[in-house]
Design a protein around this motif. Sequence first.
Motif, PDB file in Angstrom:
ATOM      1  N   THR A 289      -7.846 -12.112 -10.534  1.00 34.77           N
ATOM      2  CA  THR A 289      -7.438 -11.381 -11.727  1.00 34.77           C
ATOM      3  C   THR A 289      -6.021 -10.871 -11.537  1.00 34.77           C
ATOM      4  OG1 THR A 289      -9.684 -10.719 -12.177  1.00 34.77           O
ATOM      5  CG2 THR A 289      -7.946  -9.399 -13.173  1.00 34.77           C
ATOM      6  N   VAL A 290      -5.180 -11.148 -12.519  1.00 36.97           N
ATOM      7  CA  VAL A 290      -3.801 -10.692 -12.435  1.00 36.97           C
ATOM      8  C   VAL A 290      -3.520  -9.710 -13.567  1.00 36.97           C
ATOM      9  CG1 VAL A 290      -3.050 -12.882 -11.449  1.00 36.97           C
ATOM     10  CG2 VAL A 290      -2.840 -12.523 -13.889  1.00 36.97           C
ATOM     11  N   GLU A 291      -2.588  -8.807 -13.302  1.00 40.68           N
ATOM     12  CA  GLU A 291      -2.175  -7.889 -14.352  1.00 40.68           C
ATOM     13  C   GLU A 291      -0.701  -8.155 -14.640  1.00 40.68           C
ATOM     14  OE1 GLU A 291      -2.561  -3.750 -13.297  1.00 40.68           O
ATOM     15  OE2 GLU A 291      -1.466  -3.146 -15.093  1.00 40.68           O
ATOM     16  N   ILE A 292      -0.354  -8.223 -15.917  1.00 39.01           N
ATOM     17  CA  ILE A 292       1.043  -8.459 -16.273  1.00 39.01           C
ATOM     18  C   ILE A 292       1.786  -7.121 -16.195  1.00 39.01           C
ATOM     19  CG2 ILE A 292       2.626  -9.386 -18.011  1.00 39.01           C
ATOM     20  CD1 ILE A 292       0.551 -11.414 -17.184  1.00 39.01           C
ATOM     21  N   LEU A 293       2.761  -7.037 -15.310  1.00 50.18           N
ATOM     22  CA  LEU A 293       3.528  -5.793 -15.191  1.00 50.18           C
ATOM     23  C   LEU A 293       4.773  -5.826 -16.053  1.00 50.18           C
ATOM     24  CD1 LEU A 293       3.441  -4.869 -11.401  1.00 50.18           C
ATOM     25  CD2 LEU A 293       2.086  -3.937 -13.253  1.00 50.18           C
ATOM     26  N   ASN A 294       5.425  -6.995 -16.088  1.00 51.45           N
ATOM     27  CA  ASN A 294       6.688  -7.058 -16.818  1.00 51.45           C
ATOM     28  C   ASN A 294       6.880  -8.462 -17.367  1.00 51.45           C
ATOM     29  OD1 ASN A 294       9.470  -7.124 -17.519  1.00 51.45           O
ATOM     30  ND2 ASN A 294       9.876  -5.461 -16.094  1.00 51.45           N
ATOM     31  N   ASN A 295       6.805  -8.559 -18.681  1.00 57.79           N
ATOM     32  CA  ASN A 295       7.065  -9.840 -19.324  1.00 57.79           C
ATOM     33  C   ASN A 295       8.003  -9.597 -20.481  1.00 57.79           C
ATOM     34  OD1 ASN A 295       7.088 -12.348 -20.410  1.00 57.79           O
ATOM     35  ND2 ASN A 295       4.895 -12.443 -20.862  1.00 57.79           N
TER      36      ASN A 295
ATOM     37  N   ILE B  68     -10.811   5.697  -7.552  1.00 56.59           N
ATOM     38  CA  ILE B  68      -9.703   6.039  -8.442  1.00 56.59           C
ATOM     39  C   ILE B  68      -8.393   5.694  -7.760  1.00 56.59           C
ATOM     40  CG2 ILE B  68      -8.678   7.853  -9.860  1.00 56.59           C
ATOM     41  CD1 ILE B  68     -11.488   9.359  -8.817  1.00 56.59           C
ATOM     42  N   ARG B  69      -7.574   4.963  -8.485  1.00 57.43           N
ATOM     43  CA  ARG B  69      -6.278   4.634  -7.912  1.00 57.43           C
ATOM     44  C   ARG B  69      -5.192   5.233  -8.761  1.00 57.43           C
ATOM     45  NH1 ARG B  69      -5.877  -1.549  -6.503  1.00 57.43           N
ATOM     46  NH2 ARG B  69      -8.030  -1.976  -7.052  1.00 57.43           N
ATOM     47  N   ARG B  70      -4.334   5.986  -8.106  1.00 57.28           N
ATOM     48  CA  ARG B  70      -3.229   6.573  -8.859  1.00 57.28           C
ATOM     49  C   ARG B  70      -2.094   5.551  -8.947  1.00 57.28           C
ATOM     50  NH1 ARG B  70       0.172   8.381  -4.757  1.00 57.28           N
ATOM     51  NH2 ARG B  70      -0.858   8.099  -2.766  1.00 57.28           N
ATOM     52  N   GLU B  71      -1.259   5.755  -9.943  1.00 53.25           N
ATOM     53  CA  GLU B  71      -0.145   4.831 -10.077  1.00 53.25           C
ATOM     54  C   GLU B  71       0.804   5.026  -8.908  1.00 53.25           C
ATOM     55  OE1 GLU B  71       3.120   3.274 -13.294  1.00 53.25           O
ATOM     56  OE2 GLU B  71       2.388   5.300 -13.456  1.00 53.25           O
TER      57      GLU B  71
ATOM     58  N   GLY C  44       5.308   1.134  -8.600  1.00 53.18           N
ATOM     59  CA  GLY C  44       5.125   0.814 -10.011  1.00 53.18           C
ATOM     60  C   GLY C  44       6.021   1.657 -10.895  1.00 53.18           C
ATOM     61  N   LYS C  45       6.124   2.929 -10.564  1.00 50.15           N
ATOM     62  CA  LYS C  45       6.950   3.824 -11.374  1.00 50.15           C
ATOM     63  C   LYS C  45       8.420   3.431 -11.297  1.00 50.15           C
ATOM     64  CE  LYS C  45       4.014   7.854 -10.777  1.00 50.15           C
ATOM     65  NZ  LYS C  45       3.867   9.009  -9.882  1.00 50.15           N
ATOM     66  N   ILE C  46       8.882   3.172 -10.065  1.00 48.68           N
ATOM     67  CA  ILE C  46      10.300   2.791  -9.918  1.00 48.68           C
ATOM     68  C   ILE C  46      10.560   1.486 -10.661  1.00 48.68           C
ATOM     69  CG2 ILE C  46      12.128   2.181  -8.284  1.00 48.68           C
ATOM     70  CD1 ILE C  46      10.760   3.930  -6.221  1.00 48.68           C
ATOM     71  N   ASP C  47       9.638   0.531 -10.517  1.00 48.89           N
ATOM     72  CA  ASP C  47       9.826  -0.760 -11.170  1.00 48.89           C
ATOM     73  C   ASP C  47       9.943  -0.632 -12.684  1.00 48.89           C
ATOM     74  OD1 ASP C  47      10.080  -2.355  -9.044  1.00 48.89           O
ATOM     75  OD2 ASP C  47       8.020  -3.097  -9.003  1.00 48.89           O
ATOM     76  N   LYS C  48       9.212   0.325 -13.255  1.00 48.49           N
ATOM     77  CA  LYS C  48       9.266   0.476 -14.704  1.00 48.49           C
ATOM     78  C   LYS C  48      10.683   0.789 -15.159  1.00 48.49           C
ATOM     79  CE  LYS C  48       4.740   1.175 -16.451  1.00 48.49           C
ATOM     80  NZ  LYS C  48       3.650   1.977 -15.968  1.00 48.49           N
TER      81      LYS C  48
ATOM     82  N   PRO D 139       8.292  -6.938  -2.693  1.00 49.29           N
ATOM     83  CA  PRO D 139       7.591  -6.041  -1.767  1.00 49.29           C
ATOM     84  C   PRO D 139       7.597  -4.607  -2.291  1.00 49.29           C
ATOM     85  CG  PRO D 139       9.729  -6.671  -0.889  1.00 49.29           C
ATOM     86  CD  PRO D 139       9.533  -7.457  -2.140  1.00 49.29           C
ATOM     87  N   SER D 140       6.673  -3.784  -1.770  1.00 54.62           N
ATOM     88  CA  SER D 140       6.670  -2.376  -2.153  1.00 54.62           C
ATOM     89  C   SER D 140       7.942  -1.723  -1.635  1.00 54.62           C
ATOM     90  CB  SER D 140       5.479  -1.653  -1.525  1.00 54.62           C
ATOM     91  OG  SER D 140       4.288  -2.184  -2.032  1.00 54.62           O
ATOM     92  N   TYR D 141       8.377  -0.682  -2.352  1.00 48.43           N
ATOM     93  CA  TYR D 141       9.573   0.031  -1.893  1.00 48.43           C
ATOM     94  C   TYR D 141       9.261   0.761  -0.600  1.00 48.43           C
ATOM     95  CZ  TYR D 141      11.740  -0.818  -6.395  1.00 48.43           C
ATOM     96  OH  TYR D 141      12.290  -1.415  -7.488  1.00 48.43           O
ATOM     97  N   ARG D 142      10.169   0.700   0.321  1.00 48.15           N
ATOM     98  CA  ARG D 142      10.013   1.383   1.594  1.00 48.15           C
ATOM     99  C   ARG D 142      11.345   1.962   2.006  1.00 48.15           C
ATOM    100  NH1 ARG D 142       6.629  -3.626   3.453  1.00 48.15           N
ATOM    101  NH2 ARG D 142       4.681  -2.910   2.579  1.00 48.15           N
TER     102      ARG D 142
END
Lengths: 245, 723
Positions: free
Chosen positions: A208-214, B272-275, B279-283, B497-500
């Motif tokens: 299962t994939v989730e689209i993050l940015n399209n 429960i997974r928090r964002e 993900g936040k930086i990528d947005k 990759p994840s930010y590090r």
Amino acid sequence: MEDIKKYFETFLHWKQLKMTPQRAFILDEFLSSQKHISVEELHRKIAQKDSTIGHTTVYRTLRLLSDAGLAREEDFGDGIKRYEYESEHHDHLICVSCKKTVEIFDNQIESMQERLAEVNGYILTGHKMDLYGICAQCMDKAPSDADEDSYKKTVNSKFMKLSPLGLLKNGTKARVISFTPNMNLPKDVSDQRKERRIQEMGLRLGKTVEILNNGARGPILLKIDELRIAIGRTAAMDIMVEVED
Amino acid sequence: MNSMIKIAVAGNPNAGKSTLINALAGTRLQVGNWSGVTVEKKEAIFNYRDHIINLVDLPGVYSLSPFSQEEIISSDFLIREKPDVIIDVVDATNLERNLCLTIELMELETPMVIALNIFDEVEKKGYKINTDAISELLCTGVIPTVAKRNIGVDALLEAAISAAVNRSKPKRLIYNEDIENAVSMIETSIKSLPAQGQSDKALPRWIVYKLMEGDEKIRGDLEPIGVSVDIVSDALKHLTDVHKESVRDIIAAARYAQASGLTQEVLTRPEIRREELTGKIDKIVLNKYLGIPIFLFVMWLVFKLTFDISGPFTDWINGSVTEVLKKWALFLILSITGIEWLSLLVSDGIIAGVGFVLSFVPVIFAIMFFITFLEGSGYMARAAFVMDSVMHIIGLHGKSFIPIVLGFGCNVPAIYATRTLENRSDRLLTSLLIPFISCSARLPVYALFVGVFFSENSGSVLWSIYTLGIVLAIIVGLILKNTLFKGKSSFFIMELPSYRVPSWKNLFIHSWEKGKHFVVKAGTYLLAMSIVVWFLFNMPFDAQSKRDSYLGRFSSSFTFIFKPLGFGNWEAVSALITGVMAKEAVVSSMAEIYAPKVNQNKGENTLSVGEDIKKMTLSFFSAFNLSLSNLFSNIGIPSISSKDTEEVVNIKTAIRKTFTPLSAYAFMAFVLLYMPCIVAGIALKQENGTWGWFFFAVLYQFVIAWGIAFLIYQGGRLLNLES
């Protein structure tokens, strides 16, 4: 016959083109020929009467006729485009295994298509609908498990939300079904390599994939478990997925 | 004395493998190339307890399939060199994907230890990994590590050594009945071969699977003992009949299934997974509108920081160190041997050459530092993502943008950076475009001419030269894409990759490695060239002026080529010839020609060791100070040359006599384009294998440079700009 010519002339005028004697001649020949004629066949027929008309002219005129909704362009899977006059409209049912083609027609489907066009503010000038499946003969030929599976996949696909990965919107989750849009075509070496590479990166069949940015252009960003994978748009359009709710 | 233990370190890209290698071997690492290819090879030999350890870093790969250079190198090494133990570096935050390689490595049946790296982030996310279960299921050592903070590194080494000493093999996993049947059929028929010289030892599973997949190379290797196609194809009959897929796909799917089954067994994720931060930086960073501006800002910042920090040190090396050394060498050699030309060769040829190479060091290290930072932090991959649609215009992927941007610093590391591209033609096309990007070495030339002719609007003139390069790169890219590289664009897939936050230690080690590579490689050529040029420039020794030197005479006979460009004089041509070595040599040659130094040293008698050392140290600290204050000073282009020495004034006056603003501009454009410097050219050759592309680059660049300079000069004359 005359009103067809009249309609085509109007169409040409609207395209800022003229009804030349050559175009008129090709139209006549096309209308009087049998069903499903290829450019080559039509050109051969015309060349016997008028050798000044070239292959390209025939091809272009057929394209114009097709744009005008007078000719239907068909490709029955052998790579040759055939054209047919749209006198009595019909659709096709094509067997993916033996390529046998049956003409079908259903009033309900036709009127639904009209309505769909209307709802979207279109005037329908033509359409083509090809349904793919496995014909009765092919089904009788000792279906193995794998065939059964692919048959089920084909049948079910209408009820699943099947889509190319590249068309999904941000936030959508979907399951990877196939790495080629046409599951029945044999894969060549470069396809295999590509598929292998995609799978190795973590974008696997069944995941299962989730689209993050399209966005409108550029690559598409996906999330698979903890992985973030960017994939080119062209490759993403080839990957078929089933949208999850 | 114990014998040597050979450890191979394998793992996925982005699994923190190189950080772990650094933690294990530190400064003992030797960086080289795998023979015959341009993939970097890191190796270290060191003592640990009473063992001699030979650590070999394999390229980061996703599998051992024979598709990419890296994969072939890794599998060749593992099969032929037979390491005593494999350390498999696994990114514990991406267990499932990483375990696929683990599963494949286990098939080699070599003792193995798994390093569950980046384990701190697993804990931070609230995940639980049952390491004992992995160890039990796979029969390998499993050590959680945080390479960045040196956690678990010793335990890992201990585990690897004990696995090697005990020769404890990982478990042989059974994939499924059909595969297993095919394997045993092949094994039985190999055993029954008359020439089975290899004792009773069965082949490792990996080899058998490769045979089944139809790998020609492996089969060729086994031909001497009589393994034929028939043996394999008989065994596969049932397998392919049932599965209707290629054997390669069947085996790959089996491995994936193992990896995902294993992951389910050992990994528990919180409900429960928090964002996540990533993900936040990528947005923001990948936002449709903000992405490109943010990227441009980051790049601008990198260049500003690079030049601000390194500038003062470059000046310090150029001014204090080189000058002082030259002075001393001249004095010592002259007073000991009494041969003037020898002392001049050493001081002006060799030491000036070395100093010249050294003056690159600060800027190269600074830029490598920031690039490593961007890579290590994870932003570089985002940059490639953001730029992909733009780069598509010239038929390249976003990844190509990074080497091209590096080109602004120096074309040489930029060309080396094309290694990160997967496709060969992408690498080639990118490295052919890089020379159009105006590197920092060309800046002194512009600085000189802009200072003389365009001091009023120096900024915009400089900008126009840089832009000219970029525009030409795009045009040439478009042309090459539609001719030589038609339809060769490969598909794009890349992991973000994840930010590090990269660790300081790693930043320094990596920038040191990259920088050292440049200094050694480029330095050697540059030194040799600078000696050659010195000879050409100064011989015969009885020459009255530079015009009568070999170089001067040689240049004079080629001035006709440059007449239509506005600078058909021997001075300019000589300077351009020396510029082939390195573009800023154009400036120093002009200095030689226009303002020949009278032996000023003879009169001076300030040769006091203490004084010179004091001066060097003091100026180092002032450079350090300046570099720090540049960091915090307000934003702006660092001043190119603040104070003119008498020498510089002389050159400027001479230039004003031989050039007009128009011909100066044409000259600058020519310097921008005429060919990659010899080092960049050699890098191009090294990265792409043949001299053919080197000569192609030299030729087409020269043609373009001539054409553009011609257009500028003649066009300008038509518009009456010649004043």
